[in-house]
Design a protein around this motif. Structure first.
Motif, mmCIF file in Angstrom:
data_model
loop_
_atom_site.group_PDB
_atom_site.id
_atom_site.type_symbol
_atom_site.label_atom_id
_atom_site.label_comp_id
_atom_site.label_asym_id
_atom_site.label_seq_id
_atom_site.Cartn_x
_atom_site.Cartn_y
_atom_site.Cartn_z
ATOM 1 N N GLU A 109 7.594 -37.263 123.374
ATOM 2 C CA GLU A 109 6.149 -37.532 123.456
ATOM 3 C C GLU A 109 5.769 -38.912 122.912
ATOM 4 O OE1 GLU A 109 3.961 -35.419 124.785
ATOM 5 O OE2 GLU A 109 5.166 -33.595 124.943
ATOM 6 N N LYS A 110 6.479 -39.352 121.858
ATOM 7 C CA LYS A 110 6.111 -40.631 121.218
ATOM 8 C C LYS A 110 6.493 -41.825 122.084
ATOM 9 C CE LYS A 110 6.390 -39.306 116.369
ATOM 10 N NZ LYS A 110 7.273 -39.326 115.197
ATOM 11 N N ASP A 111 7.512 -41.636 122.921
ATOM 12 C CA ASP A 111 8.072 -42.782 123.657
ATOM 13 C C ASP A 111 7.610 -42.888 125.104
ATOM 14 O OD1 ASP A 111 9.873 -43.702 121.541
ATOM 15 O OD2 ASP A 111 10.878 -41.788 121.877
ATOM 16 N N LEU A 112 7.298 -41.751 125.726
ATOM 17 C CA LEU A 112 7.037 -41.766 127.169
ATOM 18 C C LEU A 112 5.675 -41.175 127.511
ATOM 19 C CD1 LEU A 112 10.441 -40.545 128.709
ATOM 20 C CD2 LEU A 112 9.686 -42.887 128.278
ATOM 21 N N LEU A 113 5.106 -41.683 128.596
ATOM 22 C CA LEU A 113 3.909 -41.081 129.181
ATOM 23 C C LEU A 113 4.361 -39.939 130.098
ATOM 24 C CD1 LEU A 113 2.142 -44.370 130.368
ATOM 25 C CD2 LEU A 113 1.630 -43.071 128.298
ATOM 26 N N HIS A 114 3.542 -38.901 130.187
ATOM 27 C CA HIS A 114 3.856 -37.829 131.138
ATOM 28 C C HIS A 114 3.583 -38.310 132.559
ATOM 29 C CE1 HIS A 114 4.765 -34.488 128.464
ATOM 30 N NE2 HIS A 114 3.838 -34.961 127.648
ATOM 31 N N CYS A 115 4.357 -37.794 133.488
ATOM 32 C CA CYS A 115 4.154 -38.170 134.898
ATOM 33 C C CYS A 115 4.348 -36.932 135.777
ATOM 34 C CB CYS A 115 5.139 -39.270 135.292
ATOM 35 S SG CYS A 115 4.845 -39.865 136.962
ATOM 36 N N ALA A 192 14.000 -58.101 124.602
ATOM 37 C CA ALA A 192 14.903 -56.945 124.531
ATOM 38 C C ALA A 192 14.969 -56.319 123.140
ATOM 39 C CB ALA A 192 16.296 -57.354 124.988
ATOM 40 N N LEU A 193 14.949 -57.117 122.095
ATOM 41 C CA LEU A 193 15.150 -56.552 120.758
ATOM 42 C C LEU A 193 13.839 -56.450 119.984
ATOM 43 C CD1 LEU A 193 18.418 -58.511 119.927
ATOM 44 C CD2 LEU A 193 18.187 -56.209 120.838
ATOM 45 N N ASN A 194 12.727 -56.483 120.683
ATOM 46 C CA ASN A 194 11.422 -56.508 120.014
ATOM 47 C C ASN A 194 10.714 -55.170 120.226
ATOM 48 O OD1 ASN A 194 8.839 -57.143 119.078
ATOM 49 N ND2 ASN A 194 9.033 -59.274 119.747
ATOM 50 N N GLU A 195 10.105 -54.647 119.177
ATOM 51 C CA GLU A 195 9.386 -53.372 119.290
ATOM 52 C C GLU A 195 8.092 -53.532 120.099
ATOM 53 O OE1 GLU A 195 10.312 -50.157 118.198
ATOM 54 O OE2 GLU A 195 12.153 -51.331 118.160
ATOM 55 N N ARG A 196 7.553 -54.746 120.087
ATOM 56 C CA ARG A 196 6.291 -54.977 120.794
ATOM 57 C C ARG A 196 6.502 -54.763 122.296
ATOM 58 N NH1 ARG A 196 3.371 -60.843 120.298
ATOM 59 N NH2 ARG A 196 1.633 -60.479 121.708
ATOM 60 N N PRO A 197 5.554 -54.079 122.983
ATOM 61 C CA PRO A 197 5.814 -53.773 124.406
ATOM 62 C C PRO A 197 6.031 -55.019 125.257
ATOM 63 C CG PRO A 197 3.822 -52.652 123.614
ATOM 64 C CD PRO A 197 4.283 -53.552 122.517
#
Length: 275
Positions: A109-115, A192-197
């Motif tokens: 839930e924390k990482d993905l949107l539902h589809c 690639a190594l950044n938490e920012r989207p």
């Protein structure tokens, strides 16, 4: 106006050979065979993995099945990012085929949107196109289109029909000659190594003096660490659709020819692979 048809076709028909396997903890009776698919770089995972789902559901107990989600080496794959961007960010230096794990339980839930349906992907896709057109043309082009025109863009992507999509999309790539380009370039820079989207700011394709801005200009302003200086080792690769464009390339040309169908230029900054 995008006139280089070959580049547009090459971008559209870019494919990533992928091997899907079911998460070991979810194998119930017999271990299913892996499923192989050529994934279109410009599409979205949830739009092209129906066959994958059907393949693995054959060996699943109905009570064990929740929403399908995909993961690569422990990282849940965000379906609302184009497939090519996911591959470039997470696996571009790995051997092919791309090895993706399929899950039907424990949705992150924390990482993905539902589809739950394709209409969710369509809504996301159309809102990206509208956002891009607001940057390029103050939204005038997309607003002047009829609902059936919007549908043609979506159906072109959904059904992998290059001509159907581009017959409509070319209108979104036009601009008055005297302006030398769009109002602003719709782009997203992923690290690639950044938490920012991702990085997304306003950037004009042409300077106040009328000089075309290049990819190097864009990076120097938005992500200076990605620009290589002659006197130091190269730390990063700048990748669009799996290739490294020259930093001298005008961003207007890139926007017209290397944008994804959502009309954004998706740029991945990757650490240079160590030997």
């Amino acid at each position: 106006m995008a006139d280089d048809k070959d580049v547009l076709r090459d971008v559209w028909f870019g494919r990533i050979p992928t091997c899907f396997t079911l998460n070991q903890d979810e194998v119930t009776e017999r271990e299913p065979e892996p499923f192989y698919l050529l994934l279109p770089r410009v599409s979205y995972l949830t739009l092209v993995t129906d066959k994958v789902k059907k393949h693995f559901l054959k060996v699943m107990k109905q009570e064990d099945v929740e929403e399908m989600w995909l993961e690569y080496e422990g990282t849940p794959l965000k379906w609302h990012y184009p497939i090519g961007v996911l591959f470039d960010l997470h696996a571009s230096n790995s051997a092919l085929p791309w090895s993706v794990t399929v899950h039907f339980k424990s949705f992150p839930e924390k990482d993905l949107l539902h589809c739950p349906t394709n209409s969710v992907i369509e809504a996301h896709f159309m809102s990206s196109i509208k956002e891009a057109d607001a940057l390029k043309h103050k939204g005038q082009v997309i607003n002047d289109m009829q609902r059936k025109d919007h549908k043609q863009l979506w159906m072109g992507l959904q059904n992998d029909k290059f001509d159907q999509f581009w017959a409509m999309n070319r209108k979104l790539m036009e601009y008055p000659t005297e302006e030398g380009g769009f109002r602003y370039i719709p782009f997203r820079i992923y690290q690639a190594l950044n938490e920012r989207p991702f990085i997304q700011k306003l950037f004009r394709p042409v300077s106040a003096e009328g000089v075309p801005h290049t990819l190097g200009d864009l990076l120097r302003e938005m992500c200076p660490s990605a620009v290589h200086h002659e006197d130091e080792p190269k730390r990063y690769q700048v990748v669009i659709h799996g290739i490294e464009p020259m930093l001298e390339t005008p961003v207007q040309w890139l926007s017209e020819h290397l944008s994804h169908p959502d009309n954004f230029l998706h740029i991945s900054i990757l650490p240079t692979p160590s030997d």
